[in-house]
Design a protein around this motif. Sequence first.
Motif, PDB file in Angstrom:
ATOM      1  N   THR A   4       0.830  -1.206   0.000  1.00  0.00           N
ATOM      2  CA  THR A   4       0.000   0.000   0.000  1.00  0.00           C
ATOM      3  C   THR A   4       0.861   1.252   0.000  1.00  0.00           C
ATOM      4  O   THR A   4       0.608   2.207  -0.744  1.00  0.00           O
ATOM      5  CB  THR A   4      -0.920   0.005   1.234  1.00  0.00           C
ATOM      6  OG1 THR A   4      -1.771  -1.138   1.174  1.00  0.00           O
ATOM      7  CG2 THR A   4      -1.771   1.259   1.294  1.00  0.00           C
ATOM      8  N   LEU A   5       1.911   1.240   0.819  1.00  0.00           N
ATOM      9  CA  LEU A   5       2.768   2.416   0.927  1.00  0.00           C
ATOM     10  C   LEU A   5       3.590   2.637  -0.338  1.00  0.00           C
ATOM     11  O   LEU A   5       3.779   3.776  -0.774  1.00  0.00           O
ATOM     12  CB  LEU A   5       3.691   2.274   2.143  1.00  0.00           C
ATOM     13  CG  LEU A   5       2.986   2.301   3.507  1.00  0.00           C
ATOM     14  CD1 LEU A   5       3.944   1.889   4.604  1.00  0.00           C
ATOM     15  CD2 LEU A   5       2.408   3.690   3.774  1.00  0.00           C
ATOM     16  N   VAL A   6       4.086   1.547  -0.939  1.00  0.00           N
ATOM     17  CA  VAL A   6       4.827   1.693  -2.194  1.00  0.00           C
ATOM     18  C   VAL A   6       3.915   2.274  -3.268  1.00  0.00           C
ATOM     19  O   VAL A   6       4.299   3.150  -4.042  1.00  0.00           O
ATOM     20  CB  VAL A   6       5.427   0.352  -2.647  1.00  0.00           C
ATOM     21  CG1 VAL A   6       6.016   0.473  -4.041  1.00  0.00           C
ATOM     22  CG2 VAL A   6       6.500  -0.118  -1.681  1.00  0.00           C
ATOM     23  N   GLY A   7       2.681   1.779  -3.324  1.00  0.00           N
ATOM     24  CA  GLY A   7       1.739   2.292  -4.306  1.00  0.00           C
ATOM     25  C   GLY A   7       1.411   3.754  -4.088  1.00  0.00           C
ATOM     26  O   GLY A   7       1.273   4.525  -5.042  1.00  0.00           O
ATOM     27  N   PHE A   8       1.318   4.158  -2.832  1.00  0.00           N
ATOM     28  CA  PHE A   8       0.964   5.540  -2.497  1.00  0.00           C
ATOM     29  C   PHE A   8       2.132   6.494  -2.738  1.00  0.00           C
ATOM     30  O   PHE A   8       1.968   7.584  -3.285  1.00  0.00           O
ATOM     31  CB  PHE A   8       0.520   5.605  -1.037  1.00  0.00           C
ATOM     32  CG  PHE A   8       0.217   6.984  -0.546  1.00  0.00           C
ATOM     33  CD1 PHE A   8      -0.909   7.668  -0.982  1.00  0.00           C
ATOM     34  CD2 PHE A   8       1.055   7.610   0.373  1.00  0.00           C
ATOM     35  CE1 PHE A   8      -1.188   8.947  -0.525  1.00  0.00           C
ATOM     36  CE2 PHE A   8       0.783   8.879   0.840  1.00  0.00           C
ATOM     37  CZ  PHE A   8      -0.347   9.557   0.384  1.00  0.00           C
ATOM     38  N   LEU A   9       3.336   6.050  -2.332  1.00  0.00           N
ATOM     39  CA  LEU A   9       4.501   6.935  -2.387  1.00  0.00           C
ATOM     40  C   LEU A   9       5.301   6.779  -3.673  1.00  0.00           C
ATOM     41  O   LEU A   9       6.064   7.676  -4.038  1.00  0.00           O
ATOM     42  CB  LEU A   9       5.419   6.654  -1.189  1.00  0.00           C
ATOM     43  CG  LEU A   9       4.814   6.944   0.191  1.00  0.00           C
ATOM     44  CD1 LEU A   9       5.678   6.320   1.284  1.00  0.00           C
ATOM     45  CD2 LEU A   9       4.680   8.443   0.397  1.00  0.00           C
ATOM     46  N   ASP A  85      -6.171  -4.047  -2.014  1.00  0.00           N
ATOM     47  CA  ASP A  85      -5.040  -4.955  -1.885  1.00  0.00           C
ATOM     48  C   ASP A  85      -4.073  -4.690  -3.031  1.00  0.00           C
ATOM     49  O   ASP A  85      -4.357  -4.998  -4.188  1.00  0.00           O
ATOM     50  CB  ASP A  85      -5.532  -6.417  -1.927  1.00  0.00           C
ATOM     51  CG  ASP A  85      -4.445  -7.371  -1.467  1.00  0.00           C
ATOM     52  OD1 ASP A  85      -3.255  -7.036  -1.646  1.00  0.00           O
ATOM     53  OD2 ASP A  85      -4.777  -8.438  -0.944  1.00  0.00           O
ATOM     54  N   GLU A  86      -2.931  -4.089  -2.707  1.00  0.00           N
ATOM     55  CA  GLU A  86      -1.974  -3.708  -3.738  1.00  0.00           C
ATOM     56  C   GLU A  86      -0.793  -4.678  -3.832  1.00  0.00           C
ATOM     57  O   GLU A  86       0.190  -4.395  -4.515  1.00  0.00           O
ATOM     58  CB  GLU A  86      -1.466  -2.291  -3.461  1.00  0.00           C
ATOM     59  CG  GLU A  86      -2.553  -1.241  -3.651  1.00  0.00           C
ATOM     60  CD  GLU A  86      -2.119   0.136  -3.239  1.00  0.00           C
ATOM     61  OE1 GLU A  86      -1.721   0.295  -2.080  1.00  0.00           O
ATOM     62  OE2 GLU A  86      -2.185   1.048  -4.065  1.00  0.00           O
ATOM     63  N   ARG A  87      -0.930  -5.827  -3.159  1.00  0.00           N
ATOM     64  CA  ARG A  87       0.186  -6.772  -3.208  1.00  0.00           C
ATOM     65  C   ARG A  87       0.425  -7.308  -4.612  1.00  0.00           C
ATOM     66  O   ARG A  87       1.562  -7.600  -4.984  1.00  0.00           O
ATOM     67  CB  ARG A  87      -0.062  -7.922  -2.229  1.00  0.00           C
ATOM     68  CG  ARG A  87       0.007  -7.495  -0.771  1.00  0.00           C
ATOM     69  CD  ARG A  87      -0.370  -8.622   0.163  1.00  0.00           C
ATOM     70  NE  ARG A  87      -1.750  -9.044  -0.050  1.00  0.00           N
ATOM     71  CZ  ARG A  87      -2.310 -10.073   0.573  1.00  0.00           C
ATOM     72  NH1 ARG A  87      -1.606 -10.788   1.444  1.00  0.00           N
ATOM     73  NH2 ARG A  87      -3.560 -10.392   0.346  1.00  0.00           N
ATOM     74  N   LEU A  88      -0.647  -7.446  -5.394  1.00  0.00           N
ATOM     75  CA  LEU A  88      -0.476  -7.961  -6.751  1.00  0.00           C
ATOM     76  C   LEU A  88       0.348  -6.990  -7.593  1.00  0.00           C
ATOM     77  O   LEU A  88       1.225  -7.396  -8.356  1.00  0.00           O
ATOM     78  CB  LEU A  88      -1.846  -8.216  -7.390  1.00  0.00           C
ATOM     79  CG  LEU A  88      -1.827  -9.004  -8.706  1.00  0.00           C
ATOM     80  CD1 LEU A  88      -1.171 -10.360  -8.517  1.00  0.00           C
ATOM     81  CD2 LEU A  88      -3.246  -9.185  -9.227  1.00  0.00           C
ATOM     82  N   GLU A  89       0.054  -5.698  -7.456  1.00  0.00           N
ATOM     83  CA  GLU A  89       0.848  -4.706  -8.171  1.00  0.00           C
ATOM     84  C   GLU A  89       2.317  -4.784  -7.756  1.00  0.00           C
ATOM     85  O   GLU A  89       3.227  -4.663  -8.575  1.00  0.00           O
ATOM     86  CB  GLU A  89       0.319  -3.287  -7.897  1.00  0.00           C
ATOM     87  CG  GLU A  89      -0.982  -2.954  -8.617  1.00  0.00           C
ATOM     88  CD  GLU A  89      -2.206  -3.233  -7.756  1.00  0.00           C
ATOM     89  OE1 GLU A  89      -2.104  -4.082  -6.856  1.00  0.00           O
ATOM     90  OE2 GLU A  89      -3.254  -2.606  -7.996  1.00  0.00           O
ATOM     91  N   LEU A  90       2.544  -4.991  -6.450  1.00  0.00           N
ATOM     92  CA  LEU A  90       3.914  -5.077  -5.949  1.00  0.00           C
ATOM     93  C   LEU A  90       4.635  -6.283  -6.534  1.00  0.00           C
ATOM     94  O   LEU A  90       5.826  -6.205  -6.884  1.00  0.00           O
ATOM     95  CB  LEU A  90       3.901  -5.141  -4.422  1.00  0.00           C
ATOM     96  CG  LEU A  90       5.260  -5.101  -3.720  1.00  0.00           C
ATOM     97  CD1 LEU A  90       6.032  -3.851  -4.104  1.00  0.00           C
ATOM     98  CD2 LEU A  90       5.084  -5.184  -2.210  1.00  0.00           C
ATOM     99  N   ILE A  91       3.945  -7.422  -6.672  1.00  0.00           N
ATOM    100  CA  ILE A  91       4.550  -8.614  -7.259  1.00  0.00           C
ATOM    101  C   ILE A  91       5.032  -8.320  -8.677  1.00  0.00           C
ATOM    102  O   ILE A  91       6.173  -8.618  -9.048  1.00  0.00           O
ATOM    103  CB  ILE A  91       3.550  -9.793  -7.274  1.00  0.00           C
ATOM    104  CG1 ILE A  91       3.325 -10.329  -5.857  1.00  0.00           C
ATOM    105  CG2 ILE A  91       4.048 -10.917  -8.183  1.00  0.00           C
ATOM    106  CD1 ILE A  91       2.262 -11.394  -5.774  1.00  0.00           C
ATOM    107  N   PHE A  92       4.163  -7.712  -9.478  1.00  0.00           N
ATOM    108  CA  PHE A  92       4.532  -7.458 -10.870  1.00  0.00           C
ATOM    109  C   PHE A  92       5.597  -6.376 -10.987  1.00  0.00           C
ATOM    110  O   PHE A  92       6.400  -6.391 -11.930  1.00  0.00           O
ATOM    111  CB  PHE A  92       3.289  -7.093 -11.692  1.00  0.00           C
ATOM    112  CG  PHE A  92       2.467  -8.282 -12.082  1.00  0.00           C
ATOM    113  CD1 PHE A  92       2.878  -9.098 -13.126  1.00  0.00           C
ATOM    114  CD2 PHE A  92       1.306  -8.595 -11.406  1.00  0.00           C
ATOM    115  CE1 PHE A  92       2.132 -10.209 -13.484  1.00  0.00           C
ATOM    116  CE2 PHE A  92       0.551  -9.706 -11.756  1.00  0.00           C
ATOM    117  CZ  PHE A  92       0.971 -10.510 -12.808  1.00  0.00           C
ATOM    118  N   THR A  93       5.638  -5.451 -10.044  1.00  0.00           N
ATOM    119  CA  THR A  93       6.706  -4.451 -10.042  1.00  0.00           C
ATOM    120  C   THR A  93       8.043  -5.104  -9.732  1.00  0.00           C
ATOM    121  O   THR A  93       9.043  -4.857 -10.417  1.00  0.00           O
ATOM    122  CB  THR A  93       6.410  -3.341  -9.017  1.00  0.00           C
ATOM    123  OG1 THR A  93       5.155  -2.727  -9.335  1.00  0.00           O
ATOM    124  CG2 THR A  93       7.509  -2.287  -9.020  1.00  0.00           C
TER     125      THR A  93
END
Length: 373
Positions: A4-9, A85-93
């Motif tokens: 969540t924080l990576v997506g926000f920041l 839930d932003e974990r999926l975005e984090l996986i692909f990043t």
Amino acid sequence: MLATLVGFLGDFDRAEEAAQEAFALAAQRWPDHGTPDNPGAWLTTTARNRAIDRIRRDRTLAEKIQLLPATEVVMDEYEETVFKDERLELIFTCCHPALALEGQVALTLRALGGLQTADIARAFLVSEETMKRRLTRAKAKIKATGIPFAVPAERLLPDRLDAVLAVIYLIYNEGYSGRIDLGAEAISLGRLLVELMPDQPEAHGLLALMMIHHARRQARYAGDDIVLLEDQDRSLWGQDQIDQGRAVLDRAIALGGRGAYVVQAAIASLQTREQIDWPQVAELYRRLAELTGSLVVELNGAVAVAQAGDPVAALEAVDRLDLDGYLYFHSTRGELLRRLGRDADARTAYLRALDLATSTPERRFLTRRLEEL
């Protein structure tokens, strides 16, 4: 929370710093004031507000501050459901193909596995400084090239999902080789991917494959000695985990899965049966070789042919493979030649394999085979 924080920041380092500050504040306040009703939301909101405050204090980022929301939130009243839930975005990043593979693996373990840099370094037998540099390069590449924090477009998803699966499987194989328990970390990542992408059969197939293999880990070694499948003590196998893995495999097949990970999981499942159907295993290896074009898969298929009762055909198949620099090519030839009574040729093959062996269990196994001839 980190996702969540990576997506926000849009910044891994700032997100990690903010998370650490939030946990430190919680450790200070919660013992006196009690745990909030929604601790996850409290931590995430606190971390977000701390990050905003830190950016506001940094005059060099003053212009960027105008883009950030300034709304203050009453922490104990914040609803966790507001955070998607932003974990999926984090996986692909983390697994973006623009990053070097070593960076993808390190970043995935750091951001999604929660491992410390020192732990990741020990797992891959490099110094902590080397691993820090890998992580720094990966984060810098994400920032410099504008790698998006997002799930790829549908037309790109199959190729990108393959990259994610490959990274998780690489992590698992590092754990399976006997270093720190990266195998368990990979299974956790596999469970997360299945949770986030429940309709992807290959994600289920990979999870099933890792679970079934991991269930046999205690039986693969006796001290420093490798124990072959047929000699393993089945009482050391984790039958519950095998059953769970088979259930995940059934789900993959029900979803129409016929890909490489599903086929590998089917092979692993068959090999844990009381009576192994080796002709069926050999057929699945043939299918897997068609899917992957891998000579190593063909080598494993030849082993299954030998186990099914035809070592002559197996040796002919092995001798057609161009794998001279591969340890298990020579050890497999040695096994087949030994079965066929060609001891002198078997000795030559085992000696070549011994030259290529690097681990103590491998060298002990090959030395014992040579002594038995």
